[in-house]
Design a protein around this motif. Structure first.
Motif, mmCIF file in Angstrom:
data_model
loop_
_atom_site.group_PDB
_atom_site.id
_atom_site.type_symbol
_atom_site.label_atom_id
_atom_site.label_comp_id
_atom_site.label_asym_id
_atom_site.label_seq_id
_atom_site.Cartn_x
_atom_site.Cartn_y
_atom_site.Cartn_z
ATOM 1 N N VAL A 1 -5.738 0.882 -4.326
ATOM 2 C CA VAL A 1 -4.825 1.926 -4.793
ATOM 3 C C VAL A 1 -4.403 1.655 -6.237
ATOM 4 O O VAL A 1 -4.353 2.571 -7.069
ATOM 5 C CB VAL A 1 -3.584 2.009 -3.884
ATOM 6 C CG1 VAL A 1 -2.664 3.142 -4.359
ATOM 7 C CG2 VAL A 1 -3.983 2.240 -2.439
ATOM 8 N N VAL B 1 0.828 -1.205 0.000
ATOM 9 C CA VAL B 1 0.000 0.000 0.000
ATOM 10 C C VAL B 1 0.861 1.253 0.000
ATOM 11 O O VAL B 1 0.586 2.216 -0.735
ATOM 12 C CB VAL B 1 -0.948 -0.005 1.220
ATOM 13 C CG1 VAL B 1 -1.654 1.344 1.340
ATOM 14 C CG2 VAL B 1 -1.969 -1.119 1.104
ATOM 15 N N GLU B 2 1.916 1.263 0.812
ATOM 16 C CA GLU B 2 2.768 2.459 0.881
ATOM 17 C C GLU B 2 3.407 2.756 -0.478
ATOM 18 O O GLU B 2 3.367 3.902 -0.950
ATOM 19 C CB GLU B 2 3.866 2.268 1.925
ATOM 20 C CG GLU B 2 4.790 3.475 2.007
ATOM 21 C CD GLU B 2 6.066 3.201 2.775
ATOM 22 O OE1 GLU B 2 7.012 4.008 2.630
ATOM 23 O OE2 GLU B 2 6.128 2.188 3.507
ATOM 24 N N GLU C 1 -6.497 12.841 -2.302
ATOM 25 C CA GLU C 1 -5.557 11.769 -1.970
ATOM 26 C C GLU C 1 -5.031 11.897 -0.551
ATOM 27 O O GLU C 1 -4.654 10.890 0.060
ATOM 28 C CB GLU C 1 -4.398 11.759 -2.971
ATOM 29 C CG GLU C 1 -4.797 11.226 -4.330
ATOM 30 C CD GLU C 1 -3.628 11.130 -5.291
ATOM 31 O OE1 GLU C 1 -2.509 10.799 -4.841
ATOM 32 O OE2 GLU C 1 -3.815 11.399 -6.480
ATOM 33 N N VAL D 1 0.615 6.515 5.952
ATOM 34 C CA VAL D 1 -0.345 5.894 5.034
ATOM 35 C C VAL D 1 -1.656 5.582 5.741
ATOM 36 O O VAL D 1 -1.691 5.278 6.940
ATOM 37 C CB VAL D 1 0.255 4.599 4.445
ATOM 38 C CG1 VAL D 1 -0.682 3.965 3.421
ATOM 39 C CG2 VAL D 1 1.603 4.888 3.808
ATOM 40 N N SER D 2 -2.746 5.650 4.996
ATOM 41 C CA SER D 2 -4.060 5.286 5.537
ATOM 42 C C SER D 2 -4.068 3.813 5.962
ATOM 43 O O SER D 2 -3.476 2.956 5.298
ATOM 44 C CB SER D 2 -5.147 5.512 4.487
ATOM 45 O OG SER D 2 -5.205 6.866 4.105
ATOM 46 N N SER E 1 0.771 3.922 -2.965
ATOM 47 C CA SER E 1 0.277 5.254 -2.622
ATOM 48 C C SER E 1 1.303 6.322 -2.982
ATOM 49 O O SER E 1 0.947 7.398 -3.480
ATOM 50 C CB SER E 1 -0.057 5.330 -1.129
ATOM 51 O OG SER E 1 -1.146 4.483 -0.815
ATOM 52 N N ARG E 2 2.567 6.024 -2.742
ATOM 53 C CA ARG E 2 3.623 6.970 -3.124
ATOM 54 C C ARG E 2 3.680 7.119 -4.640
ATOM 55 O O ARG E 2 3.835 8.235 -5.161
ATOM 56 C CB ARG E 2 4.971 6.494 -2.582
ATOM 57 C CG ARG E 2 5.086 6.582 -1.074
ATOM 58 C CD ARG E 2 6.408 6.049 -0.575
ATOM 59 N NE ARG E 2 7.522 6.871 -1.060
ATOM 60 C CZ ARG E 2 8.797 6.627 -0.759
ATOM 61 N NH1 ARG E 2 9.102 5.581 0.006
ATOM 62 N NH2 ARG E 2 9.746 7.402 -1.224
ATOM 63 N N THR F 1 -7.728 9.941 1.248
ATOM 64 C CA THR F 1 -7.915 8.528 0.899
ATOM 65 C C THR F 1 -6.661 7.691 1.153
ATOM 66 O O THR F 1 -6.744 6.601 1.722
ATOM 67 C CB THR F 1 -8.319 8.396 -0.578
ATOM 68 O OG1 THR F 1 -7.312 9.026 -1.400
ATOM 69 C CG2 THR F 1 -9.666 9.047 -0.828
ATOM 70 N N ASN F 2 -5.505 8.185 0.740
ATOM 71 C CA ASN F 2 -4.271 7.394 0.817
ATOM 72 C C ASN F 2 -3.385 7.767 2.002
ATOM 73 O O ASN F 2 -2.579 6.948 2.444
ATOM 74 C CB ASN F 2 -3.448 7.572 -0.463
ATOM 75 C CG ASN F 2 -4.131 7.022 -1.689
ATOM 76 O OD1 ASN F 2 -5.315 7.268 -1.892
ATOM 77 N ND2 ASN F 2 -3.412 6.283 -2.519
ATOM 78 N N TRP F 3 -3.517 8.994 2.496
ATOM 79 C CA TRP F 3 -2.600 9.476 3.522
ATOM 80 C C TRP F 3 -3.377 10.043 4.711
ATOM 81 O O TRP F 3 -3.089 11.124 5.213
ATOM 82 C CB TRP F 3 -1.665 10.544 2.938
ATOM 83 C CG TRP F 3 -0.883 10.034 1.769
ATOM 84 C CD1 TRP F 3 -1.164 10.172 0.451
ATOM 85 C CD2 TRP F 3 0.307 9.237 1.835
ATOM 86 N NE1 TRP F 3 -0.232 9.528 -0.322
ATOM 87 C CE2 TRP F 3 0.698 8.944 0.500
ATOM 88 C CE3 TRP F 3 1.090 8.745 2.889
ATOM 89 C CZ2 TRP F 3 1.828 8.187 0.211
ATOM 90 C CZ3 TRP F 3 2.218 7.999 2.600
ATOM 91 C CH2 TRP F 3 2.578 7.721 1.276
ATOM 92 N N GLN G 1 1.234 6.614 -6.778
ATOM 93 C CA GLN G 1 0.044 7.327 -7.245
ATOM 94 C C GLN G 1 0.159 8.823 -7.000
ATOM 95 O O GLN G 1 -0.134 9.633 -7.898
ATOM 96 C CB GLN G 1 -1.206 6.790 -6.543
ATOM 97 C CG GLN G 1 -2.495 7.436 -7.041
ATOM 98 C CD GLN G 1 -3.707 6.972 -6.261
ATOM 99 O OE1 GLN G 1 -3.951 7.451 -5.158
ATOM 100 N NE2 GLN G 1 -4.458 6.039 -6.820
#
Length: 463
Positions: A407, A3-4, A75, A398-399, A7-8, A78-80, A10
């Motif tokens: 993601v 995920v990390e 974002e 991260v979320s 997410s980075r 959602t991601n962070w 994206q």
């Protein structure tokens, strides 16, 4: 990928794609003000035609920039989400200020800029142009404030909410706004935007000269953009030097990565080009002995901190940061050399007869984009492994409620949508540029031979 990492990836993709457009808007905004001011001062119709044409290009760029920028704020949630919860009290303030004082300003006057030519007085229209240009610069300022606080956090205290979560809270708003890196990073960023906007106009104007069309329009557009590009290109190394001093003072590990300096040393070298080996902890390439020490401490025996002064867990990815940083510097040097050469040829009355040079300008439109992207990549990757320098690691921001497949799906969808937006933007620019300023056909009609038209314009270039 986890995920990390996704997410980075994206956020990097969406942020870098978005950042193609704001520098064009900021740089063109300045030039629109200059062109329209010349129209009001000289009353020459050519400057009105120039302003009207570049406003169309500005509008196409502005619209795509707004559309792609909205995604980034979502974002954060959602991601962070953990990061947003930690810095929300601090980070939210400049983002809110950007919306209230900058975006509303430029969007409020944008309608007058685009549609007010025959509806308001020329002075009112110029005022609207100035407000749009100022709004785009102010927007950049507040975004830089938010990002700079992450690089050099000050004026905060760590507090716990009712659930026991630790977060940062502002203790002094203006100290947060003018944190140690705001001024240097804002200056460096805005100058890069002015260069990028100027080079777009230089590229299109050079294209017209090569084709032998719209020559009077191209000449005046080119000359003014060249002056702006030269001044800002010459100012950029000074701003960059100041920014490097700030980075070394507050983020010495980042500065060491910029120059591939693994060992603390006096007489530290400045690399012009090279490659780093993170296993052997060596940097090989063409270097100037003692130059880095001199630039940072004004003497060659100044001791520069290397990466050996920091825990390996706190090292950024050295080779990636080293290469992107040097790409930015090489391109900045190229802009200085190219614009100075062009000014010399303009003074000699030979600029527009140099077809090879005009071809370089046509292709060079992408180079300021690369330089600006490389600069931001260096700054952001050089901050790693920290989201907020010294306070919050990237892996901890991260979320917790999303999974990798979500993601990845959104990343693919963003990729498709952004690709469509990019082609739409290119299509609109291509259509407008090929159509050109439609009111400037008389010279082509009276003198159908391309070289004859170029000769006429060349003789006028000292007007």
């Amino acid at each position: 990928m986890d995920v990390e990492s996704l997410s980075r990836l994206q956020f990097a993709f969406t942020a870098m794609f978005h950042y193609i457009f704001p520098p064009f808007s900021i740089g063109m905004g300045l030039l629109l003000v200059i062109y329209e001011s010349l129209f009001l001062i000289t009353k020459k119709k050519i400057y009105e035609t120039i302003t009207r044409f570049w406003i169309k290009i500005f509008a196409a760029n502005f619209s795509v920039g707004v559309a792609t920028g909205i995604v980034l704020e979502f974002e954060f949630g959602t991601n962070w989400a953990t990061y947003s919860r930690f810095v929300g009290d601090v980070f939210g303030s400049p983002l809110a200020a950007e919306g209230i004082f900058a975006f509303f300003l430029e969007s409020g006057f944008l309608a007058v800029l685009l549609f007010g030519w025959d509806k308001v007085k020329p002075g009112v229209h110029l005022f609207a142009t100035i407000m749009v240009a100022l709004g785009s610069i102010m927007s950049g300022f507040w975004i830089i404030v938010a990002n700079s606080w992450q690089q050099t956090p000050v004026a905060y205290e760590l507090v716990q909410d009712a659930g026991g979560f630790t977060r940062a809270a502002i203790t002094d708003f203006w100290a947060m706004v003018f944190n140690p890196s705001t001024a240097s990073r804002f200056t460096h960023t805005i100058l890069g935007a002015f260069i990028q906007g100027a080079f777009l106009i230089l590229s299109v104007s050079a294209y017209y000269f090569i084709k032998g069309v719209h020559l009077e329009f191209a000449r005046k557009s080119f000359v003014i953009a060249l002056i702006v590009a030269t001044i800002t290109s010459l100012a950029q190394p000074i701003a960059g030097h100041y920014s490097a001093h700030v980075a070394y003072e507050y983020q010495p590990a980042k500065m060491a990565a910029f120059e591939g300096l693994y060992e603390t040393q006096k007489n530290a070298p400045l690399y012009l080009i090279g490659i780093t080996d993170e296993e052997s902890k060596e940097t090989k390439g063409i270097k100037i002995p003692g130059a880095l020490s001199y630039l940072l401490g004004w003497r060659t025996d100044f001791e520069v901190k290397g990466l050996d002064q920091f825990d390996a867990r706190d090292h950024p990815p050295v080779n990636a940061v080293f290469q992107s940083y040097h790409i930015m510097i090489v391109l900045g040097s190229f802009f200085v050399g190219l614009t100075l050469l062009s000014l010399f040829l303009l003074w000699r009355g030979k600029l527009f007869s140099q077809k090879w040079l005009l071809k370089i300008y046509v292709a060079s439109v992408v180079l300021p984009v690369i330089a600006n992207q490389a600069g931001w990549y260096s700054a952001e990757r050089g901050r790693q492994p920290w989201l907020v320098y010294g306070l919050l690691r990237t892996e901890d921001g991260v979320s917790k409620s999303i999974v990798a497949s979500e993601v990845l799906t959104s990343l693919i969808l963003f990729g498709i949508i952004y690709l469509l937006l990019f082609f739409a933007w290119i299509y609109i620019l291509d259509k407008e540029i090929k159509h050109g300023p439609g009111s400037l056909k008389q010279l082509e009609t009276n003198y159908p031979d391309r070289q004859e038209r170029i000769d006429i314009i060349t003789r006028k270039q000292k007007d």
